[in-house]
Design an enzyme around this catalytic site. Structure first.
Site, PDB file in Angstrom:
ATOM      1  N   TYR A 164       0.848  -1.219   0.256  1.00  0.00           N
ATOM      2  CA  TYR A 164       0.059  -0.339   0.168  1.00  0.00           C
ATOM      3  C   TYR A 164       0.689   1.146   0.363  1.00  0.00           C
ATOM      4  O   TYR A 164       0.509   2.164  -0.877  1.00  0.00           O
ATOM      5  CB  TYR A 164      -1.396  -0.449   1.450  1.00  0.00           C
ATOM      6  CG  TYR A 164      -1.856   1.210   1.200  1.00  0.00           C
ATOM      7  CD1 TYR A 164      -3.012   0.831   0.192  1.00  0.00           C
ATOM      8  CD2 TYR A 164      -1.821   1.832   1.989  1.00  0.00           C
ATOM      9  CE1 TYR A 164      -4.510   1.501   0.359  1.00  0.00           C
ATOM     10  CE2 TYR A 164      -2.604   2.919   2.276  1.00  0.00           C
ATOM     11  CZ  TYR A 164      -4.073   3.567   1.373  1.00  0.00           C
ATOM     12  OH  TYR A 164      -5.337   3.700   1.026  1.00  0.00           O
TER      13      TYR A 164
HETATM   14  N1  LIG Z   1     -10.091   5.046   3.595  1.00  0.00           N
HETATM   15  C1  LIG Z   1      -9.623   5.991   3.739  1.00  0.00           C
HETATM   16  O1  LIG Z   1      -8.864   5.874   5.346  1.00  0.00           O
HETATM   17  C2  LIG Z   1      -8.020   6.131   2.979  1.00  0.00           C
HETATM   18  C3  LIG Z   1      -7.240   6.964   3.370  1.00  0.00           C
HETATM   19  C4  LIG Z   1      -6.293   7.161   2.579  1.00  0.00           C
HETATM   20  C5  LIG Z   1      -6.585   6.771   0.789  1.00  0.00           C
HETATM   21  N2  LIG Z   1      -7.608   6.154   0.549  1.00  0.00           N
HETATM   22  C6  LIG Z   1      -7.880   4.862  -0.305  1.00  0.00           C
HETATM   23  O2  LIG Z   1      -8.990   5.961  -0.836  1.00  0.00           O
HETATM   24  C7  LIG Z   1      -9.125   5.157  -1.958  1.00  0.00           C
HETATM   25  C8  LIG Z   1     -11.033   5.217  -1.709  1.00  0.00           C
HETATM   26  O3  LIG Z   1     -10.754   3.724  -0.277  1.00  0.00           O
HETATM   27  P1  LIG Z   1     -12.398   4.205   0.037  1.00  0.00           P
HETATM   28  O4  LIG Z   1     -11.704   4.201   2.105  1.00  0.00           O
HETATM   29  O5  LIG Z   1     -13.444   4.345  -0.355  1.00  0.00           O
HETATM   30  O6  LIG Z   1     -12.711   2.419  -0.372  1.00  0.00           O
HETATM   31  P2  LIG Z   1     -13.893   1.683  -0.879  1.00  0.00           P
HETATM   32  O7  LIG Z   1     -13.370   0.148  -0.402  1.00  0.00           O
HETATM   33  O8  LIG Z   1     -14.892   2.342  -0.008  1.00  0.00           O
HETATM   34  O9  LIG Z   1     -14.430   2.113  -2.133  1.00  0.00           O
HETATM   35  C9  LIG Z   1     -13.212   1.145  -3.274  1.00  0.00           C
HETATM   36  C10 LIG Z   1     -13.725   1.812  -4.276  1.00  0.00           C
HETATM   37  O10 LIG Z   1     -13.135   0.838  -5.334  1.00  0.00           O
HETATM   38  C11 LIG Z   1     -13.563  -0.262  -6.323  1.00  0.00           C
HETATM   39  N3  LIG Z   1     -12.305  -0.780  -6.919  1.00  0.00           N
HETATM   40  C12 LIG Z   1     -11.923  -1.673  -6.003  1.00  0.00           C
HETATM   41  N4  LIG Z   1     -10.638  -2.386  -7.205  1.00  0.00           N
HETATM   42  C13 LIG Z   1     -11.166  -1.475  -8.478  1.00  0.00           C
HETATM   43  C14 LIG Z   1     -10.788  -2.522  -9.367  1.00  0.00           C
HETATM   44  N5  LIG Z   1      -9.490  -2.326 -10.295  1.00  0.00           N
HETATM   45  N6  LIG Z   1     -10.998  -1.602 -10.786  1.00  0.00           N
HETATM   46  C15 LIG Z   1     -12.290  -0.500 -10.152  1.00  0.00           C
HETATM   47  N7  LIG Z   1     -12.873  -0.784  -9.639  1.00  0.00           N
HETATM   48  C16 LIG Z   1     -12.327  -0.463  -8.141  1.00  0.00           C
HETATM   49  C17 LIG Z   1     -14.371  -1.127  -5.142  1.00  0.00           C
HETATM   50  O11 LIG Z   1     -15.213  -1.685  -6.174  1.00  0.00           O
HETATM   51  C18 LIG Z   1     -15.036  -0.204  -4.512  1.00  0.00           C
HETATM   52  O12 LIG Z   1     -16.294   0.479  -4.824  1.00  0.00           O
HETATM   53  C19 LIG Z   1      -8.589   4.242  -2.423  1.00  0.00           C
HETATM   54  O13 LIG Z   1      -7.524   3.752  -3.016  1.00  0.00           O
HETATM   55  C20 LIG Z   1      -7.805   3.860  -1.178  1.00  0.00           C
HETATM   56  O14 LIG Z   1      -6.542   3.480  -0.688  1.00  0.00           O
HETATM   57  C21 LIG Z   1      -8.451   5.610   1.993  1.00  0.00           C
END
Ligand SMILES: NC(=O)c1ccc[n+]([C@@H]2O[C@H](COP(=O)([O-])OP(=O)(O)OC[C@H]3O[C@@H](n4cnc5c(N)ncnc54)[C@H](O)[C@@H]3O)[C@@H](O)[C@H]2O)c1
Length: 257
Positions: A164
């Site tokens: 990650y």
């Molecule tokens: N939630 C946090 O605390 C946090 C913090 C920092 C960064 N992020 C980043 O934010 C982004 C979104 O995170 P989130 O918390 O909303 O996650 P989440 O799991 O709620 O949503 C992610 C979405 O991406 C989709 N997805 C995954 N792989 C995919 C692919 N190969 N092709 C198309 N769609 C795909 C999933 O189906 C899901 O709908 C991610 O990149 C994550 O690394 C999240």
């Protein structure tokens, strides 16, 4: 005295595609954009969830379509982008929020190469794939916005999240290079680096990992989805015209750079 001139954040007919838009940060951003009058295409690997999210936007009075799309597959991404373009003939902004956590809770010497590479394939390589699919369309029009959701882990490095952290650091580097490449074309390429945001993604993390991340946030709390969505919407708007190659902070004071 300088007079300020109020402008609409998005001109009429503005269109965006949100990859990973069916859940979490992507969904909150798609909903906010739609409330501001943007036509959104919600592209997600989970096509059923994308349908549900798009229907929810329409039920709330917004304009949205769903596209099943695996961002690791260039053909799939191309089809989703073409379907977004077919709605109005143009897409102005692409927000990439698709991401996975990869191997967690183990030190590097216990992490397998295949699981590490899989994390890069979902979190990093799409930075190139999206450019290949989207930028020719943007270049023809002399305008475009690409915004990736990176992570504080890419700036600081979170232990036992090697895939990650490395993938998000790679994404931040990619954004710097692409921002410069297209800096005279009307296209901006930026990212955001959130610390912990309250989403289902967070619920699936081990408690020790969440606590580790929380105790490093000077504000002592998680970020809220609307705070991330607001920043993404701004970066995806015409107003954010003089910033490219940059990773915006969303970390409650953890990363002041
Ligand atoms: N939630 C946090 O605390 C946090 C913090 C920092 C960064 N992020 C980043 O934010 C982004 C979104 O995170 P989130 O918390 O909303 O996650 P989440 O799991 O709620 O949503 C992610 C979405 O991406 C989709 N997805 C995954 N792989 C995919 C692919 N190969 N092709 C198309 N769609 C795909 C999933 O189906 C899901 O709908 C991610 O990149 C994550 O690394 C999240």
């Amino acid at each position: 005295m300088t007079r300020s001139v109020a402008v609409e954040q998005f001109p009429e007919g503005y269109a965006a595609m949100v990859i990973g838009g069916a859940a979490g940060i992507g969904r909150a951003t798609a909903e906010l954009l739609a409330r501001r009058g943007v036509d959104v295409t919600i592209a997600d690997r989970d096509g059923d969830a994308a349908d549900i999210a798009a229907q929810a936007v329409r039920d709330a009075g917004g304009a949205a379509a769903a596209a099943a799309c695996d961002v690791t597959d260039e053909a799939s991404l191309t089809r989703a982008f073409e379907s977004a373009v077919s709605r109005h003939g143009v897409v102005h902004a692409v927000i990439n929020s698709a991401g996975i956590q990869g191997p967690l809770g183990r030190p590097s010497h216990e992490v397998g190469i295949a699981e590490f590479e899989r994390t890069l394939a979902v979190n990093l390589t799409p930075g190139l794939t999206i450019a290949r699919v989207v930028i020719p369309h943007f270049l023809e029009r002399g305008y475009g916005r690409i915004v990736h959701v990176a992570s504080i882990a890419g700036k600081e490095g979170n232990p036992q999240m090697i895939g990650y952290s490395a993938s998000k650091a790679g994404l931040i580097g990619l954004v710097k290079a692409q921002g410069k490449e297209y800096s005279r074309s009307g296209i901006t390429v930026n990212a955001v680096a959130p610390a912990v945001i309250r989403t289902p993604f967070l619920d699936s993390q081990p408690e020790s990992v969440v606590n580790y991340m929380l105790e490093k946030i000077p504000m002592g709390r998680t970020g809220e989805l609307h705070e991330v969505a607001e920043m993404l919407a701004f970066i995806a708007s015409p107003a954010a015209g003089f910033t490219t190659g940059f990773t915006f902070d969303l970390s409650g004071g953890r990363a002041t750079y």
